[in-house]
Motif scaffolding. Structure first.
Motif, short mmCIF file in Angstrom:
data_model
loop_
_atom_site.label_atom_id
_atom_site.label_comp_id
_atom_site.label_asym_id
_atom_site.label_seq_id
_atom_site.Cartn_x
_atom_site.Cartn_y
_atom_site.Cartn_z
N VAL A 320 88.72 47.12 -16.79
CA VAL A 320 87.50 47.88 -16.54
C VAL A 320 87.76 49.38 -16.69
O VAL A 320 86.97 50.10 -17.32
N GLU A 348 83.25 43.55 -18.76
CA GLU A 348 84.45 43.49 -17.92
C GLU A 348 84.10 43.79 -16.46
O GLU A 348 84.72 43.24 -15.54
N ILE A 349 83.12 44.66 -16.25
CA ILE A 349 82.66 44.94 -14.88
C ILE A 349 82.12 43.67 -14.24
O ILE A 349 82.40 43.39 -13.06
#
Length: 376
Positions: A320, A348-349
């Motif tokens: 992230v 990705e978060i």
């Protein structure tokens, strides 16, 4: 998930409502009890090495900001504003380093509501002017300045969005800020100084209350309702929800059928939204590991027999951070100009959010107590 109303959000902010749950010690690496792990020492380390120094540093950054602000107000120019922006940025970055400590004294002072309101997790961008997410109520600010009489204690969005960082961001760096200051110097300078004084008073209150709060914080090693460990893990999840929602996803159009709301990015007028997001997640990793000193939540997870989960969390933090660092500032421009980079970061978060909001709480027996309205 169920939408949280403003009233419900304020109740959560005023006094976090927890529900007890049973611990779950099983997991991917086999059962663990964590009995050999000194949770009191972990909490003492958090208090003495991250939390109390973090608020002390914020006090110093606000003092530096006041000095730079005074110089700017005395002689408004692009030169004095450039110096001011450095001080403003330093203060805002330091706030990101303590953002996950919104419990205890910070919760009692409602610090996050009054100095860096994000709208909570209550999303409803029907129009670009609606007070949701990282907004600024410029109309209320201008009304306050014109009237010359105002209060900063009202528990309404227009109050939250007309003080703290939102107000300073607008008053220092908003459209024609210098011209407006020169046109109405007395009232405008007074408002800026009042915002700074209110900001300082709130931070001083939190910093001043922490030494007395410390003993109880360290002594309570449970993971049940309102415990320090429960509060910290809830904050990991909450900060990730803010990153996924108000900081990145909502301005990017994830809840508005792809319609971008660039002006909803944090500190929009200062153009440092990307840097703030990077600092927020980098600081969250630092808190998760307690700066790698062997006394962090990450170490506690390992003591519970969750080595693989901890490894996954650390790896996802790094992903992230790398994805966010790849987005050029201002983030507001990158939402359209570098959409692929923003999309990569957003994905990705989402993965890290699941780990910190579902897997880590399950492993530690902590109940996540807040609600969002857009799913995970």
């Amino acid at each position: 998930m169920k939408k949280i109303s403003l009233v419900a959000f304020l109740v959560v902010a005023l006094a976090t409502v927890f529900y007890a749950c049973s611990k779950s010690d099983g997991g991917d690496d086999g059962p663990g009890t964590g009995q050999g792990f000194d949770k009191s020492a972990m909490l003492a380390s958090y208090a003495d090495n991250l939390i109390i120094p973090g608020y002390t540093a914020l006090q110093q950054q606000l003092a530096n900001l006041k000095t730079a602000s005074d110089a700017f107000l005395a002689a408004p120019s692009e030169g004095t504003r450039a110096t001011l922006k450095q001080a403003y940025t330093a203060a805002h970055l330091q706030y990101e380093r303590v953002a996950a400590f919104q419990f205890g004294p910070a919760e009692s002072a409602l610090l996050d509501l009054f100095v860096n309101f994000s709208g909570g997790l209550d999303y409803n961008f029907n129009t670009s002017g609606e007070l949701t997410g990282f907004s600024v109520d410029s109309n209320k600010i201008e009304q306050n300045i014109t009237a010359g009489g105002y209060t900063f204690t009202n528990m309404v969005r227009s109050s939250f969005y007309s003080q703290g960082f939102p107000a300073l961001n607008y008053l220092y760096f908003g459209p024609n800020a210098i011209d407006k200051l020169n046109a109405d110097p007395v009232k405008r300078k007074q408002y800026i100084n009042d915002v700074l004084a209110r900001f300082k008073a709130l931070v001083d209150k939190v910093a001043g209350d922490w030494p007395a709060y410390r003993a109880g914080f360290i002594a309570n090693t449970k993971t049940d309702v309102g415990s320090p460990i429960g509060s910290m893990i809830n904050q990991f999840a909450y900060q990730m929800d803010l990153l996924k929602g108000p900081r990145i996803g909502w301005p990017f159009g994830k809840q508005s059928n792809g319609i971008v709301f660039a002006s909803k990015t944090e500190a929009y007028f200062a153009g440092i939204s990307g840097a703030l997001a990077v600092e927020n997640i980098t600081s969250l990793k630092k808190i998760y590991t307690n700066n790698g000193n062997g006394k962090g939540m990450s170490d506690y997870l390992v003591a519970l027999g969750k080595q693989s989960l901890n490894t996954d969390v650390l790896a996802q933090f790094d992903l992230v951070i790398a994805r966010l660092q790849a987005i050029p500032d201002p983030l507001s421009a990158s939402l359209t100009g570098n959409a692929a980079a923003v999309e990569a970061a957003y994905k990705e978060i989402q993965k890290l959010l699941t780990l910190l909001k579902t897997d880590v709480p399950s492993a530690t027996g902590v109940q996540i107590t807040f609600m969002d309205n857009d799913g995970d």
